[in-house]
Structures are given as structure tokens and as C-alpha cells.
Design an enzyme around this catalytic site. Sequence first.
Site, PDB file in Angstrom:
ATOM      1  N   ASN A   1       0.795  -1.236   0.000  1.00 39.15           N
ATOM      2  CA  ASN A   1       0.000   0.000   0.000  1.00 39.15           C
ATOM      3  C   ASN A   1       0.830   1.290   0.000  1.00 39.15           C
ATOM      4  OD1 ASN A   1       0.722  -0.493   2.658  1.00 39.15           O
ATOM      5  ND2 ASN A   1      -1.198   0.258   3.506  1.00 39.15           N
TER       6      ASN A   1
ATOM      7  N   ARG B   1      11.212   3.035   5.420  1.00 42.91           N
ATOM      8  CA  ARG B   1      11.044   3.103   6.878  1.00 42.91           C
ATOM      9  C   ARG B   1      11.814   1.975   7.577  1.00 42.91           C
ATOM     10  NH1 ARG B   1       4.878   3.803   8.992  1.00 42.91           N
ATOM     11  NH2 ARG B   1       4.880   1.566   9.225  1.00 42.91           N
TER      12      ARG B   1
ATOM     13  N   LYS C   1      11.989  -8.290   1.111  1.00 41.08           N
ATOM     14  CA  LYS C   1      11.005  -8.934   0.246  1.00 41.08           C
ATOM     15  C   LYS C   1       9.790  -8.020   0.115  1.00 41.08           C
ATOM     16  CE  LYS C   1       7.518 -11.285   0.534  1.00 41.08           C
ATOM     17  NZ  LYS C   1       6.834 -10.617  -0.586  1.00 41.08           N
TER      18      LYS C   1
ATOM     19  N   ALA D   1       6.108  -6.634  -1.512  1.00 43.65           N
ATOM     20  CA  ALA D   1       4.859  -7.334  -1.854  1.00 43.65           C
ATOM     21  C   ALA D   1       4.808  -7.585  -3.356  1.00 43.65           C
ATOM     22  CB  ALA D   1       3.671  -6.487  -1.425  1.00 43.65           C
TER      23      ALA D   1
ATOM     24  N   GLU E   1       4.486  -4.398  12.316  1.00 51.18           N
ATOM     25  CA  GLU E   1       3.543  -3.300  12.046  1.00 51.18           C
ATOM     26  C   GLU E   1       2.362  -3.928  11.348  1.00 51.18           C
ATOM     27  OE1 GLU E   1       3.876  -0.260  13.030  1.00 51.18           O
ATOM     28  OE2 GLU E   1       5.999  -0.075  13.507  1.00 51.18           O
TER      29      GLU E   1
ATOM     30  N   CYS F   1      -3.144   1.441   6.906  1.00 51.49           N
ATOM     31  CA  CYS F   1      -3.332   0.835   8.234  1.00 51.49           C
ATOM     32  C   CYS F   1      -3.823   1.873   9.232  1.00 51.49           C
ATOM     33  CB  CYS F   1      -2.025   0.219   8.711  1.00 51.49           C
ATOM     34  SG  CYS F   1      -0.683   1.402   8.614  1.00 51.49           S
TER      35      CYS F   1
ATOM     36  N   GLU G   1     -11.076  -4.585   9.675  1.00 57.80           N
ATOM     37  CA  GLU G   1     -10.307  -3.569   8.962  1.00 57.80           C
ATOM     38  C   GLU G   1     -10.893  -3.467   7.550  1.00 57.80           C
ATOM     39  OE1 GLU G   1      -6.151  -4.553   8.095  1.00 57.80           O
ATOM     40  OE2 GLU G   1      -5.634  -2.453   8.372  1.00 57.80           O
TER      41      GLU G   1
HETATM   42  P1  NAD Z   1      -0.180  -9.108   3.744  1.00 64.52           P
HETATM   43  O1  NAD Z   1      -0.015  -9.507   5.164  1.00 64.52           O
HETATM   44  O2  NAD Z   1      -1.035  -9.934   2.887  1.00 64.52           O
HETATM   45  O3  NAD Z   1       1.227  -9.036   3.023  1.00 64.52           O
HETATM   46  C1  NAD Z   1       2.288  -8.258   3.541  1.00 64.52           C
HETATM   47  C2  NAD Z   1       3.599  -8.854   3.041  1.00 64.52           C
HETATM   48  O4  NAD Z   1       3.738 -10.152   3.570  1.00 64.52           O
HETATM   49  C3  NAD Z   1       3.694  -8.984   1.528  1.00 64.52           C
HETATM   50  O5  NAD Z   1       5.025  -8.741   1.133  1.00 64.52           O
HETATM   51  C4  NAD Z   1       3.350 -10.447   1.307  1.00 64.52           C
HETATM   52  O6  NAD Z   1       3.910 -10.982   0.123  1.00 64.52           O
HETATM   53  C5  NAD Z   1       4.005 -11.067   2.512  1.00 64.52           C
HETATM   54  N1  NAD Z   1       3.488 -12.379   2.904  1.00 64.52           N
HETATM   55  C6  NAD Z   1       2.250 -12.881   2.754  1.00 64.52           C
HETATM   56  N2  NAD Z   1       2.198 -14.143   3.248  1.00 64.52           N
HETATM   57  C7  NAD Z   1       3.442 -14.418   3.727  1.00 64.52           C
HETATM   58  C8  NAD Z   1       4.044 -15.553   4.350  1.00 64.52           C
HETATM   59  N3  NAD Z   1       3.359 -16.656   4.613  1.00 64.52           N
HETATM   60  N4  NAD Z   1       5.347 -15.458   4.700  1.00 64.52           N
HETATM   61  C9  NAD Z   1       6.062 -14.352   4.465  1.00 64.52           C
HETATM   62  N5  NAD Z   1       5.543 -13.255   3.868  1.00 64.52           N
HETATM   63  C10 NAD Z   1       4.253 -13.288   3.513  1.00 64.52           C
HETATM   64  O7  NAD Z   1      -0.660  -7.578   3.787  1.00 64.52           O
HETATM   65  P2  NAD Z   1      -0.951  -6.609   2.557  1.00 64.52           P
HETATM   66  O8  NAD Z   1      -2.260  -6.988   1.966  1.00 64.52           O
HETATM   67  O9  NAD Z   1       0.240  -6.505   1.658  1.00 64.52           O
HETATM   68  O10 NAD Z   1      -1.064  -5.211   3.303  1.00 64.52           O
HETATM   69  C11 NAD Z   1      -2.208  -4.802   3.942  1.00 64.52           C
HETATM   70  C12 NAD Z   1      -2.085  -5.007   5.441  1.00 64.52           C
HETATM   71  O11 NAD Z   1      -0.909  -4.366   5.913  1.00 64.52           O
HETATM   72  C13 NAD Z   1      -3.216  -4.372   6.208  1.00 64.52           C
HETATM   73  O12 NAD Z   1      -3.645  -5.225   7.228  1.00 64.52           O
HETATM   74  C14 NAD Z   1      -2.587  -3.105   6.782  1.00 64.52           C
HETATM   75  O13 NAD Z   1      -3.209  -2.620   7.947  1.00 64.52           O
HETATM   76  C15 NAD Z   1      -1.202  -3.570   7.040  1.00 64.52           C
HETATM   77  N6  NAD Z   1      -0.289  -2.421   7.121  1.00 64.52           N
HETATM   78  C16 NAD Z   1       0.196  -2.073   8.340  1.00 64.52           C
HETATM   79  C17 NAD Z   1       1.024  -0.969   8.453  1.00 64.52           C
HETATM   80  C18 NAD Z   1       1.570  -0.552   9.785  1.00 64.52           C
HETATM   81  O14 NAD Z   1       2.501   0.235   9.800  1.00 64.52           O
HETATM   82  N7  NAD Z   1       1.053  -1.040  10.896  1.00 64.52           N
HETATM   83  C19 NAD Z   1       1.363  -0.232   7.318  1.00 64.52           C
HETATM   84  C20 NAD Z   1       0.847  -0.614   6.084  1.00 64.52           C
HETATM   85  C21 NAD Z   1       0.017  -1.729   6.007  1.00 64.52           C
END
Ligand code: NAD
Length: 488
Positions: free
Chosen positions: A160, A168, A183, A185, A259, A293, A390
Site C-alpha cells: 500500500n 522506513r 522482500k 509485496a 507493524e 493501516c 479492517e
Molecule cells: P499481507 O499480510 O497480505 O502481506 C504483507 C507482506 O507479507 C507482503 O510482502 C506479502 O507478500 C508477505 N506475505 C504474505 N504471506 C506471507 C508468508 N506466509 N510469509 C512471508 N511473507 C508473507 O498484507 P498486505 O495486503 O500486503 O497489506 C495490507 C495489510 O498491511 C493491512 O492489514 C494493513 O493494515 C497492514 N499495514 C500495516 C502498516 C503498519 O505500519 N502497521 C502499514 C501498512 C500496512
Amino acid sequence: MTTSIHALLDRVPTQLLIGGEWRDASNGGTFIVDNPATGDTLATLASATQDDAHDALDAACAVAAEWAATSTRDRSDVLRRAFDLITERAEDFATLITLEMGKPLTEARGEVNYGSEYLRWFSEEAVRDYGRSFPSPEGTLEMMTRRKPVGPCLLITPWNFPLAMASRKVAPAVAAGCTMVLKPAALAPLTSQFFAQTMLDAGLPAGVLNVVSSATPSDISEPIMKDPRLRKISFTGSTYVGKKLLELASQNVLRTSMELGGNAPFLVFEDADIDAAVNGAMQAKMRNIGEACTAANRFIVHESVAEQFGAKLATSMRQLRVGNGLAEKTTCGPLINSAAVDSMAELVRDASNKGARVLCGGTRGEGAGYFYNPTVLVDVPRSARAAQEEIFGPVAPIMTFSKEDEALEIANDTEYGLASYLFTQSIDRIWRVSSGLEFGLLGINAGIISNAAAPFGGVKQSGMGREGGAEGLDEYTSLQYVGIKVER
Ligand code: NAD
């Protein structure tokens, strides 16, 4: 696509970065990155395998000691040069962000500013890696603390904020003297690939930052996290994936920064400046098309001003121009994929079935991309999914309360604890309510509070650790206590 966009995409590395070299995946595998505004293919990238993950960690470990021994001034200079280079390439970065993630170009430019500030901030923090020195109470020891780089880190980022989420993590890791495997997304990796090349151009030595984009993320996380040479995982993403990674991290007792997801309450009291609250609501809800988020998830509004607030919010939402983020007039871009659009439709249907009314939106947008029209829901019951989950999109559910205690109880009634917002003109109420809110971030009469100089992070199931601020550097250092015997 225009010629200039083709030319920009041609400059983005599409391979894996391992030991300073861009190279193909070990099995030749690839994956495709789409433009969510059109469904068109933007690029085909190498998809890292388990073997590539091992190679990337090998590369990070090979230079770990040498990099840890560099001076903080040298590391600071690399970060400052990277900040300058991103500023020079700002329009390229912004265009890439919009192309792969969808946000309007103006907002993408905002992300370039925000994301590059982490490099400038940590170039300044790098040389302030202070310890303490103090006598033991008995006077027999001179006691010192010093900070050391934590060691090789695995950094996993979401789609996102494709630049800011990477910078960061990378900036404090570089400042602290850590080496990394990043790694990004798979839905939006191009900005990170371009960012990694920019770090090399700024003089980051080979092997310090390795990048393994992959369509199969667990092929990267599992082998690397099971390897005892890894010292830390920093993850930004969903709570669901964060929990899985925490389980894996426990095997080698890794340092962890998490996070995770949010479910931000946005409280509007009867004494609030309603126009200011609506402006704040538009920022807190609609920044990043609601895909943040920190996005306001539940509007909790005093019953005496709820109708006025809802009507004004709906007026502002109707004025948004939904479309391709590259068009200058667009103020609301597409969602990341068709599943995200389906999820908005499902949340609205569920709330409507439970008694909510749709003030505006509630429909899919037009065109080949993944559009959903900005939506305001009123009379939303607490049992509605939109009041519990969410949302991650342009849907604003409004709930009401009559007493301050009730507002606080609704706000805290979630397993998440990342961002929260409070609109009131009473100083007493600000102190009362802010001490009761169980959230890591709180905006008071402000709809956007993220800043490289501030510690960003959540409590409860929104995670642990802080990014940015002076605290951001601590996440990448281990404290060593040294006691020196003194004769008096
Ligand atoms: P996601 O958890 O689906 O994916 C995040 C990352 O994890 C991606 O790089 C993805 O490829 C990887 N991933 C997925 N499955 C994995 C596994 N089994 N092992 C290792 N890596 C894996 O999240 P998303 O859809 O990319 O992002 C949206 C989410 O991120 C929302 O819940 C949002 O709130 C959160 N977010 C949090 C913050 C924060 O600072 N707290 C900031 C931005 C987004």
C-alpha cells in the site's frame, strides 16, 4: 501506455538483487505486475525461490561484519545521498507508485516526500547512536551501555505504500550498520526494485541490501527465518500473516518488529468544529483510497452532531473524482485488485442488511480497473462487519454515542490498537479521552499524523516495535552493557 512510461518501466530492474548483482531466479520463474487502474500488465519480474532466499542471506551475512564496522558518518552519507537521489527522481518514483498501486499522482508525490524523509531522518540519527555512562551505586564499577547492529535482517513490506514501507525499514537498518534481505509485496514491487537501485547508486556497498521479490512469499520467509544467522525480522502487513511470522520467529528467538493491521476509531464530540472534523475525516479515511493501516475505520460521532457530520462527509465524498490515478483530476484511484472491490461490496451489503443506510456510493465504479465509489454509511450497528473488521477501502461507517464513556468503550472494542483520532475543542476531554484510548497513535483534531520524526507503531494485535523517530534506530541495535572495575 505512453512512451515516457515505457521508458520509465525499462529503467526499473526486474531481477533479484543478490550480492550487488541483478540476476534471474534460480529456476527462471517469473510473475506479472498489473496496473490496478486498467488491468494492463506493467512488468514481468523474477520470482525468487528458496535457493535464491538462501543466496540472498549468504550475501547479507558475507558483508555483515565489514558493514557493521563502517563509521556512522559513512553510513549517514549514503543515506543522505539516497535522499538527494530520490528527490531528483521524485517524479519517476511517484509515477511508479501510481502505476502499480493506484493512488492518485498527487498522493504518490506525497508518499515520495514522506518515504524519502526516512532516509534524511536516519542520515541524521545514524551519527547519534549514543550509549550511556554512569557509576554503579556502590561506586565500584563504571557502567556503560553501547549499541551494536543487531545483525542480518529480513524485511517484509506490504503493497500500500511501496516506497515508504521499504524506506522506513531500510533507512534505520543502514544507519545502525545492519545488512538486509528485503522482500517487497508481489502486488507492487516495482517501486522497491527502483529504490534498491537508487540505494546502490547512492553508494550502498554490494550485499548490504538484497532484494528477493517473489510470488511465493513463504519460500522466502521460511528458509531465511529458520537459518540461525538471521537476527531480526521486521514485517509490515496483515495481523494474520504477522502471527504466522511470529510463530516462525520464536524458533530462533529473533528480534521482531511487527507493524500490523488497524481498525482506527475516529471520535467526534458534540463540541468539535464539525467542518474541521469533516476535513480530518476525508484525510484519515480517503488518503490512499482508504488502503492505509492508519485509515479511519469507524466514525464514532455524538448523536447530536451525527446527522450534520454524515451529510457534510457525504457531500465531500461525492466531490471525489474516481479514476486512473495518472489523470491529474483524479482524487480517488482504484483498489489494489478485484477481491478488494468485492470485499467493499460485501461489507456494504452486510451493513445494509443489519439496518445501515447508504448516504452516498455503495456501488462499484466504472471502467476496466478495480474501482469502488466513495461510500458513507449511517446508523451502522456495532454488529456490522464494517464496524468490526479492517475495511481497507473507501467505505466510511458512522456509528453514534450519547456519553463520553460509551464512545471510549466502542473505540477500544477491537483487538487492534494502531491509529485513533479525536475531534473536540475541550482540553479536559482531550486529556481524559486520550488517556483512555488503547492505541499507539493518536491524532487530536488532525487527520494525518505520520511523520519520519515520530515513533510509529501499535499496541494489542496491531503489533510491536516502533518505526521512525529516535526509537526507530533502537529496533536495529542490540544494547551491550559494559562494567569497568574502578579502584577508588
Ligand atoms: P499481507 O499480510 O497480505 O502481506 C504483507 C507482506 O507479507 C507482503 O510482502 C506479502 O507478500 C508477505 N506475505 C504474505 N504471506 C506471507 C508468508 N506466509 N510469509 C512471508 N511473507 C508473507 O498484507 P498486505 O495486503 O500486503 O497489506 C495490507 C495489510 O498491511 C493491512 O492489514 C494493513 O493494515 C497492514 N499495514 C500495516 C502498516 C503498519 O505500519 N502497521 C502499514 C501498512 C500496512
